[in-house]
Motif scaffolding. Structure first.
Motif, PDB file in Angstrom:
ATOM      1  N   GLU A 437       0.676  -1.170   0.140  1.00  0.00           N
ATOM      2  CA  GLU A 437       0.144   0.373   0.116  1.00  0.00           C
ATOM      3  C   GLU A 437       0.695   1.236   0.204  1.00  0.00           C
ATOM      4  OE1 GLU A 437      -2.491   0.296   3.504  1.00  0.00           O
ATOM      5  OE2 GLU A 437      -0.672  -0.767   5.022  1.00  0.00           O
ATOM      6  N   GLY A 438       0.473   2.241  -0.322  1.00  0.00           N
ATOM      7  CA  GLY A 438       0.747   3.327  -0.331  1.00  0.00           C
ATOM      8  C   GLY A 438       2.314   3.284  -1.092  1.00  0.00           C
ATOM      9  N   TYR A 439       3.309   4.141  -0.390  1.00  0.00           N
ATOM     10  CA  TYR A 439       4.430   3.292  -1.250  1.00  0.00           C
ATOM     11  C   TYR A 439       5.803   2.446  -0.389  1.00  0.00           C
ATOM     12  CZ  TYR A 439       4.212   8.142  -2.816  1.00  0.00           C
ATOM     13  OH  TYR A 439       3.339   9.285  -3.863  1.00  0.00           O
ATOM     14  N   ASP A 440       4.728   1.260  -0.041  1.00  0.00           N
ATOM     15  CA  ASP A 440       5.348   0.153   0.671  1.00  0.00           C
ATOM     16  C   ASP A 440       5.617  -1.092  -0.434  1.00  0.00           C
ATOM     17  OD1 ASP A 440       6.191   0.979   3.265  1.00  0.00           O
ATOM     18  OD2 ASP A 440       4.127   1.167   4.164  1.00  0.00           O
ATOM     19  N   GLN A 441       7.278  -0.673  -1.114  1.00  0.00           N
ATOM     20  CA  GLN A 441       6.925  -1.814  -1.864  1.00  0.00           C
ATOM     21  C   GLN A 441       7.717  -3.598  -1.612  1.00  0.00           C
ATOM     22  OE1 GLN A 441       6.216  -1.249  -5.165  1.00  0.00           O
ATOM     23  NE2 GLN A 441       7.623  -0.982  -6.631  1.00  0.00           N
ATOM     24  N   VAL A 442       7.134  -4.595  -1.348  1.00  0.00           N
ATOM     25  CA  VAL A 442       6.956  -5.173  -0.354  1.00  0.00           C
ATOM     26  C   VAL A 442       7.549  -6.778  -1.865  1.00  0.00           C
ATOM     27  CG1 VAL A 442       5.399  -4.236   1.416  1.00  0.00           C
ATOM     28  CG2 VAL A 442       4.733  -5.878  -0.464  1.00  0.00           C
ATOM     29  N   GLY A 450      11.819   7.799  -4.176  1.00  0.00           N
ATOM     30  CA  GLY A 450      11.083   9.610  -3.929  1.00  0.00           C
ATOM     31  C   GLY A 450       9.627   9.428  -3.373  1.00  0.00           C
ATOM     32  N   ASP A 451       9.231   9.556  -4.845  1.00  0.00           N
ATOM     33  CA  ASP A 451       6.956   9.043  -4.859  1.00  0.00           C
ATOM     34  C   ASP A 451       6.824   8.430  -6.049  1.00  0.00           C
ATOM     35  OD1 ASP A 451       7.394  11.076  -6.584  1.00  0.00           O
ATOM     36  OD2 ASP A 451       6.103  12.136  -5.825  1.00  0.00           O
ATOM     37  N   ILE A 452       8.283   7.956  -6.835  1.00  0.00           N
ATOM     38  CA  ILE A 452       7.998   7.407  -8.213  1.00  0.00           C
ATOM     39  C   ILE A 452       7.778   5.301  -7.545  1.00  0.00           C
ATOM     40  CG2 ILE A 452       8.346   6.929 -10.127  1.00  0.00           C
ATOM     41  CD1 ILE A 452       9.326   9.803 -10.058  1.00  0.00           C
ATOM     42  N   LEU A 453       7.198   4.561  -7.971  1.00  0.00           N
ATOM     43  CA  LEU A 453       7.207   3.591  -8.027  1.00  0.00           C
ATOM     44  C   LEU A 453       7.490   3.106  -9.863  1.00  0.00           C
ATOM     45  CD1 LEU A 453       4.493   2.912  -5.372  1.00  0.00           C
ATOM     46  CD2 LEU A 453       7.013   3.080  -4.775  1.00  0.00           C
ATOM     47  N   PRO A 454       8.532   2.751 -10.095  1.00  0.00           N
ATOM     48  CA  PRO A 454       8.423   2.624 -11.269  1.00  0.00           C
ATOM     49  C   PRO A 454       7.753   0.728 -11.448  1.00  0.00           C
ATOM     50  CG  PRO A 454      10.527   3.056 -10.459  1.00  0.00           C
ATOM     51  CD  PRO A 454      10.106   2.767  -9.187  1.00  0.00           C
ATOM     52  N   THR A 455       7.696   0.139 -10.382  1.00  0.00           N
ATOM     53  CA  THR A 455       6.991  -1.600 -10.712  1.00  0.00           C
ATOM     54  C   THR A 455       6.487  -1.012  -9.239  1.00  0.00           C
ATOM     55  OG1 THR A 455       8.885  -2.380  -9.714  1.00  0.00           O
ATOM     56  CG2 THR A 455       9.102  -2.610 -11.952  1.00  0.00           C
ATOM     57  N   PRO A 456       4.938  -0.773  -9.570  1.00  0.00           N
ATOM     58  CA  PRO A 456       3.847  -0.722  -8.838  1.00  0.00           C
ATOM     59  C   PRO A 456       2.635  -2.095  -8.742  1.00  0.00           C
ATOM     60  CG  PRO A 456       3.200   0.701 -10.622  1.00  0.00           C
ATOM     61  CD  PRO A 456       4.586   0.277 -10.750  1.00  0.00           C
ATOM     62  N   ARG A 457       3.073  -3.061  -7.613  1.00  0.00           N
ATOM     63  CA  ARG A 457       2.501  -4.226  -8.058  1.00  0.00           C
ATOM     64  C   ARG A 457       1.474  -4.432  -6.461  1.00  0.00           C
ATOM     65  NH1 ARG A 457       6.273  -8.396  -7.325  1.00  0.00           N
ATOM     66  NH2 ARG A 457       4.934  -9.981  -9.490  1.00  0.00           N
ATOM     67  N   HIS A 458       1.189  -3.343  -5.874  1.00  0.00           N
ATOM     68  CA  HIS A 458       0.019  -3.339  -4.582  1.00  0.00           C
ATOM     69  C   HIS A 458      -0.680  -4.585  -5.131  1.00  0.00           C
ATOM     70  CE1 HIS A 458       2.650  -0.833  -3.161  1.00  0.00           C
ATOM     71  NE2 HIS A 458       1.769   0.666  -3.079  1.00  0.00           N
ATOM     72  N   GLY A 459      -1.350  -5.334  -4.123  1.00  0.00           N
ATOM     73  CA  GLY A 459      -2.550  -5.491  -4.397  1.00  0.00           C
ATOM     74  C   GLY A 459      -2.346  -7.332  -4.793  1.00  0.00           C
ATOM     75  N   GLN A 618      22.105   7.229 -10.134  1.00  0.00           N
ATOM     76  CA  GLN A 618      21.141   6.132  -9.324  1.00  0.00           C
ATOM     77  C   GLN A 618      18.994   5.932 -10.438  1.00  0.00           C
ATOM     78  OE1 GLN A 618      21.621   6.197  -5.310  1.00  0.00           O
ATOM     79  NE2 GLN A 618      20.111   4.498  -4.867  1.00  0.00           N
ATOM     80  N   LEU A 619      19.061   7.469 -10.424  1.00  0.00           N
ATOM     81  CA  LEU A 619      17.986   7.260 -10.775  1.00  0.00           C
ATOM     82  C   LEU A 619      17.593   6.595 -12.229  1.00  0.00           C
ATOM     83  CD1 LEU A 619      14.915   8.458 -10.612  1.00  0.00           C
ATOM     84  CD2 LEU A 619      15.826  10.970 -11.978  1.00  0.00           C
ATOM     85  N   LYS A 620      17.906   6.797 -13.070  1.00  0.00           N
ATOM     86  CA  LYS A 620      18.412   5.814 -14.157  1.00  0.00           C
ATOM     87  C   LYS A 620      18.790   4.499 -14.166  1.00  0.00           C
ATOM     88  CE  LYS A 620      20.292   9.646 -17.165  1.00  0.00           C
ATOM     89  NZ  LYS A 620      21.187  10.046 -18.319  1.00  0.00           N
ATOM     90  N   ARG A 621      18.881   3.805 -13.440  1.00  0.00           N
ATOM     91  CA  ARG A 621      19.589   2.772 -13.345  1.00  0.00           C
ATOM     92  C   ARG A 621      18.432   2.007 -13.005  1.00  0.00           C
ATOM     93  NH1 ARG A 621      23.190   2.581  -9.085  1.00  0.00           N
ATOM     94  NH2 ARG A 621      23.492   4.325  -9.542  1.00  0.00           N
ATOM     95  N   ASP A 622      18.017   3.042 -11.167  1.00  0.00           N
ATOM     96  CA  ASP A 622      16.039   2.450 -10.926  1.00  0.00           C
ATOM     97  C   ASP A 622      15.525   2.326 -11.198  1.00  0.00           C
ATOM     98  OD1 ASP A 622      17.829   2.095  -8.727  1.00  0.00           O
ATOM     99  OD2 ASP A 622      17.207   3.635  -7.333  1.00  0.00           O
ATOM    100  N   LEU A 623      15.188   3.322 -12.496  1.00  0.00           N
ATOM    101  CA  LEU A 623      13.703   3.127 -13.060  1.00  0.00           C
ATOM    102  C   LEU A 623      14.223   2.337 -14.217  1.00  0.00           C
ATOM    103  CD1 LEU A 623      13.447   7.335 -13.979  1.00  0.00           C
ATOM    104  CD2 LEU A 623      11.700   5.219 -12.899  1.00  0.00           C
TER     105      LEU A 623
END
Length: 712
Positions: A437-442, A450-459, A618-623
C-alpha cells in the motif's frame, strides 16, 4: 575449474579490467581486484576487512592495492596496473602479463627483460588475513629488484580517504628459524583500525603521502564516485641477483600474525595459506557431490556468500558483492541452492533458526539489526519463502525434530497472513493474498524513487500467491506427515489451499496472452483488463498520464497484464496451481518473450515501458532495474519449470544442459567463477550490478541438482 587468461585477453587496459576475482573470508570481508591487478571500483581491495565482532556489514578498505615496480639498472617499469584521472600517470603493467589464472586463488605471471615473476594472493578463511607472494626468477645478466608500495585506506567501505587522516607506523626486525634469514614485523594504526604485517623483504618507512587521483572506470559508467584516494607510508623491496630465484612475501592481518602463517614458522606462509584454502575448497566440491564441472565451481562460489553474523551469533547469506548485505528475501531465495543443493545442511539449519527467532506478526525480517537497531520487516515473501525452505530442508534431511520446532512459527505466519498483518498483507475472501500500500514496495521488485514506484505491484502479485499456495500445501503436508508429533490447531490447510488454487486459476489466467497476469491490482476492470486500456492501482482508476510509474498516480500501462518473469514461479514451485497444459503455455510464453541465455527479462520488450539499458546515474538505473533488465536468478525457475512440464525426460534434461553452456561461459566474464546480478535487457552481454549474486548462483545450482538427481 581453473580459469586461465592469456595475453590475448589483455590487449588493452579496458580488456584487462573487464574481469575481477573474488575471495571472501566468511566474516563479510573479501579480496577483489581486476585480473590486471588494478582497482576499477572504489569497492575493490586487496584486503577489505570486517571485524568478527561487527560481522558481516562493517567493512573497512584496509589495503586498496599494491603498486609494483621492477627495477633493472636505471630502468624502472611498473608491473602494476591502475588508471588515474591524469592519463600520463597510468600504470600499464598489464602489457607484461603472460597469464592470469584463478581457481581457488588468483595467480599473475609476468615476463619482462629476462625476469619471470609469479604473484599469488590468498585470503585466509575466517580471518582478516591476506598473504601476497612474489616468486622472482632473475634469468637476466643484471641485478634486479621489485619494489612493492602498498596503497592504504583504513576507511569504511565506500568512504573516500581524507588527507587529514593520520597513520602511525612501528616495525621491528626478527630472527628467522634456524637456517633462514630474518624478517620484519610491525603494525599500522589509523582511524581506529590496526593492521599487522610481516615480510621477508627490505622494509622502509616513508613520509606519509597521498595519491588523490585514482580513477574507477567501473564506477564512472554507473554514476558512482569515480575517483579515489590512498595513502603510502612504507615500501618493501625484494632484491634478486642474476640467476637467483627468490620468494618474497608480505602478510597483512587485523590481528597479530601467528601460527602457520607467521614467518616465525619459516618462509612459505602464503604457500601454506594456499594449501589450506585449496583443501577447504576441495572439501566443498566433494561434499556437494556434483559430477558436472560447472556445478562444482558454483558449489565453491555459493560458499563465498555464507558469513558469520555477530548480532545473531549465527550464519547468514550475503546477497551480493560488492554492494549488498544480508536481506531476508534474498537469503530465503538463495538458501535452497547455496546451502541445500550443496549439502551444507547445518548452515541452512543455522540460518532458518535465526529467522525463527525474529518472526514478528507473521513477518520475517528483510533487513537484520545492526547494533541496537530493530529489524525491518518490509517484505511479504520472506516469511512464505521460509516455509518453502523448511520443506526443502526436510525433503533432504528428514529432520522431523527441526520441523516440529519450526511448526509454531510456520503456523504463526499463516495465521497472521490469513487475518492480516503489516504492509496491507492479508488473505481476502477468495483465498488469494494481497500486499502493499502507499509507497511500500514489498515484493522483490521493490524500487522506490521518492514518490515514484517504477514497478507498482500493490494488490495480489502472481509469485506471492504462488508462494502462499505452496506454503498452505506444505502446512497440509506436514500436518499429515507428522500427525501426532505436532499439535492440531483445527485449521484445514488443504481446504485453504484448494480455495486459493481455484481463485488463482480463475483470476490470474490471461487467455489472450497464454500466460499469467503479473498482479491483480484492484477491483473491476483491473482484474480483467486484457489490453491494458483501463486499470486501477490500489483501487484508483488509472489511464494515460505523464507520471508513468508513479505510485498511485496515472500510468500508461496496466501492470496486471504486463508480461513479466514473476509468473514462472507459479510453475516451478513444488505444488502446482495450474493444469499441465497451462503450465506449458506459461513456460513457452516466458521463453518467447523473456528468455535470454543469461537470465530472464523482467518485462516483455514489446511493452512501452521496457528499458533496454541499465546504467548511468542512480535514477536511470533504478527506473530500468525491473523494467526489462535481465536477471540471472529467475533463469533457475525457468529451467526448473521447463523440466517439470516435460516430465524430467532425458530429452528435456539434455536440452537444459545444452542451454546451460551459456552459464558455464559466463563464469569467465565479470567476476571470475561467479554469476552476476543483472545484464542489460536489450543486448545482455556484460554483467552489471553486483558482480557476484547469491541467488543467481543458488538458483542455477538448484537446476544442476535437479539434472543429476532422480526426479519424480
Amino acid at each position: 575449474m581453473k580459469f586461465i587468461y592469456g595475453r590475448q585477453d589483455f590487449k588493452t587496459m579496458e580488456r584487462g579490467e573487464e574481469n575481477c576475482y573474488l575471495m571472501t573470508n566468511g566474516l563479510g570481508g573479501f579480496s577483489s581486484l581486476t585480473m590486471a591487478g588494478s582497482c576499477s571500483r572504489n569497492d575493490h581491495a586487496l584486503l577489505m576487512s570486517c571485524p568478527a565482532e561487527e560481522a558481516p556489514n562493517h567493512r573497512y578498505n584496509m589495503i586498496h592495492r599494491m603498486e609494483e615496480i621492477l627495477i633493472q639498472g636505471e630502468q624502472k617499469t611498473h608491473l602494476s596496473t591502475q588508471e588515474f584521472t591524469e592519463p600520463s600517470r597510468r600504470e600499464t603493467g598489464y602489457r607484461f602479463l603472460a597469464s592470469f589464472s584463478y581457481e581457488d586463488y588468483p595467480v599473475w605471471r609476468y615476463e619482462l627483460g629476462g625476469i619471470e615473476i609469479t604473484k599469488t594472493v590468498v585470503l585466509v578463511p575466517n580471518e582478516n588475513t591476506v598473504g601476497v607472494s612474489y616468486e622472482i626468477w632473475n634469468r637476466s645478466a643484471d641485478k634486479a629488484a621489485l619494489e612493492v608500495i602498498p596503497q592504504l585506506e583504513f576507511v569504511p567501505k565506500g568512504v573516500r580517504l581524507s588527507q587529514r587522516q593520520n597513520f602511525t607506523f612501528t616495525a621491528e626486525s626478527c630472527s628467522g628459524p634456524e637456517g633462514q634469514k630474518g624478517y620484519t614485523r610491525g603494525r599500522i594504526r589509523s582511524n581506529g583500525q590496526t593492521l599487522y604485517f610481516e615480510t621477508n623483504g627490505i622494509l622502509s618507512q616513508t613520509l606519509l603521502k597521498f595519491q588523490t587521483d585514482l580513477y574507477y572506470a567501473s564506477d564512472a559508467c554507473d554514476g558512482r564516485g569515480e575517483t579515489g584516494c590512498t595513502a603510502v607510508n612504507h615500501t618493501v623491496m625484494f632484491k634478486v641477483l642474476p640467476g637467483q630465484r627468490v620468494m618474497g612475501e608480505i602478510t597483512y592481518g587485523t590481528a597479530p600474525i601467528t601460527g602457520r602463517w607467521s614467518m616465525r614458522s619459516g618462509a612459505g606462509g602464503t604457500l601454506r595459506m594456499a594449501e589450506c584454502l585449496t583443501q577447504y575448497r576441495d572439501s566443498l566440491r566433494k561434499r556437494a557431490g556434483f559430477a558436472d564441472e560447472t556445478a562444482q565451481s558454483l558449489a565453491v562460489a555459493a560458499d563465498q556468500f555464507v558469513s558469520y553474523r555477530a548480532s545473531t551469533d549465527k550464519q547468514t547469506i550475503l546477497a551480493g558483492y560488492p554492494f549488498f548485505e544480508d536481506w531476508g528475501r534474498d537469503t530465503m531465495i538463495a538458501l535452497s541452492g547455496c546451502c541445500l543443493s550443496v549439502k551444507q545442511y547445518e548452515v541452512a539449519e543455522s540460518i532458518l533458526r535465526t529467522f525463527m527467532m525474529y518472526c514478528k506478526k507473521g513477518l520475517m525480517p528483510n533487513l537484520f539489526p545492526e547494533g541496537k537497531q530493530e529489524p525491518r520487516y518490509n517484505t511479504v515473501d520472506a516469511a512464505l519463502l521460509f516455509i518453502i525452505a523448511v520443506y526443502e530442508y526436510f525433503l533432504r534431511t528428514r529432520d522431523k525434530a527441526f520441523v516440529t520446532g519450526a511448526w509454531a512459527v510456520m503456523r504463526e505466519i499463516i495465521d497472521w497472513y490469513r487475518r492480516g498483518t503489516d504492509y496491507n498483507i492479508a488473505m481476502e475472501e477468495d483465498g488469494l493474498l494481497r500486499a502493499g500500500e502507499g509507497y511500500d514496495q514489498v515484493t522483490w521488485m521493490d524500487v522506490r524513487i521518492g514518490d515514484i514506484l517504477p514497478t507498482p505491484r500493490h494488490g495480489k502479485p502472481v509469485e506471492i500467491n504462488a508462494y502462499w499456495y505452496n506454503a498452505l500445501c506444505i502446512m497440509d503436508f506436514f500436518r499429515k506427515k507428522l500427525k501426532g508429533e505436532i499439535p492440531e490447531d483445527g485449521t484445514d490447510y488443504g481446504a485453504m489451499a484448494e480455495r486459493t488454487r481455484e481463485s488463482f486459476r480463475e483470476k490470474f489466467w490471461n487467455e489472450k496472452a497464454g500466460c499469467l497476469k503479473d498482479v491483480l491490482s484492484g477491483d473491476g476492470k483491473a482484474n480483467g483488463a486484457e489490453d491494458g486500456s483501463e486499470a486501477c492501482i490500489g483501487g484508483q482508476a488509472v489511464g494515460e498520464g505523464p507520471e508513468i510509474g508513479a505510485g498511485t498516480t496515472k500510468r500508461a500501462v496496466c501492470p496486471d497484464t504486463q508480461i513479466r518473469c514473476n509468473q514462472i514461479w507459479a510453475v516451478s514451485l513444488p505444488f502446482s496451481l495450474l493444469d499441465r497444459d497451462r503450465e506449458k503455455q506459461v513456460v513457452e510464453t516466458v521463453f518467447r518473450k523473456l528468455y535470454t541465455p543469461l537470465g530472464l527479462r523482467t518485462l516483455d520488450p514489446a511493452d512501452p515501458e521496457f528499458q533496454p539499458f541499465y546504467g548511468g546515474e542512480q535514477l536511470k538505473r533504478d527506473l530500468a532495474y525491473h523494467q526489462g533488465t535481465v536477471w540471472t536468478y529467475p533463469l533457475g525457475g525457468y529451467y526448473l519449470a521447463y523440466l517439470k512440464v516435460n516430465e524430467y525426460s532425458e530429452e528435456a534434461k539434455n536440452h537444459v544442459r545444452s542451454q546451460l553452456e551459456s552459464i558455464a561461459a559466463s563464469l569467465r566474464e565479470g567476476c571470475i567463477g561467479q554469476l552476476p546480478e543483472i545484464y542489460d535487457g536489450g543486448h545482455p552481454v556484460s554483467s552489471k550490478g553486483c558482480f557476484a549474486q547469491a541467488w543467481s548462483v543458488g538458483e542455477i545450482l538448484r537446476v544442476y541438482e535437479t539434472l543429476e538427481r532422480e526426479c519424480p
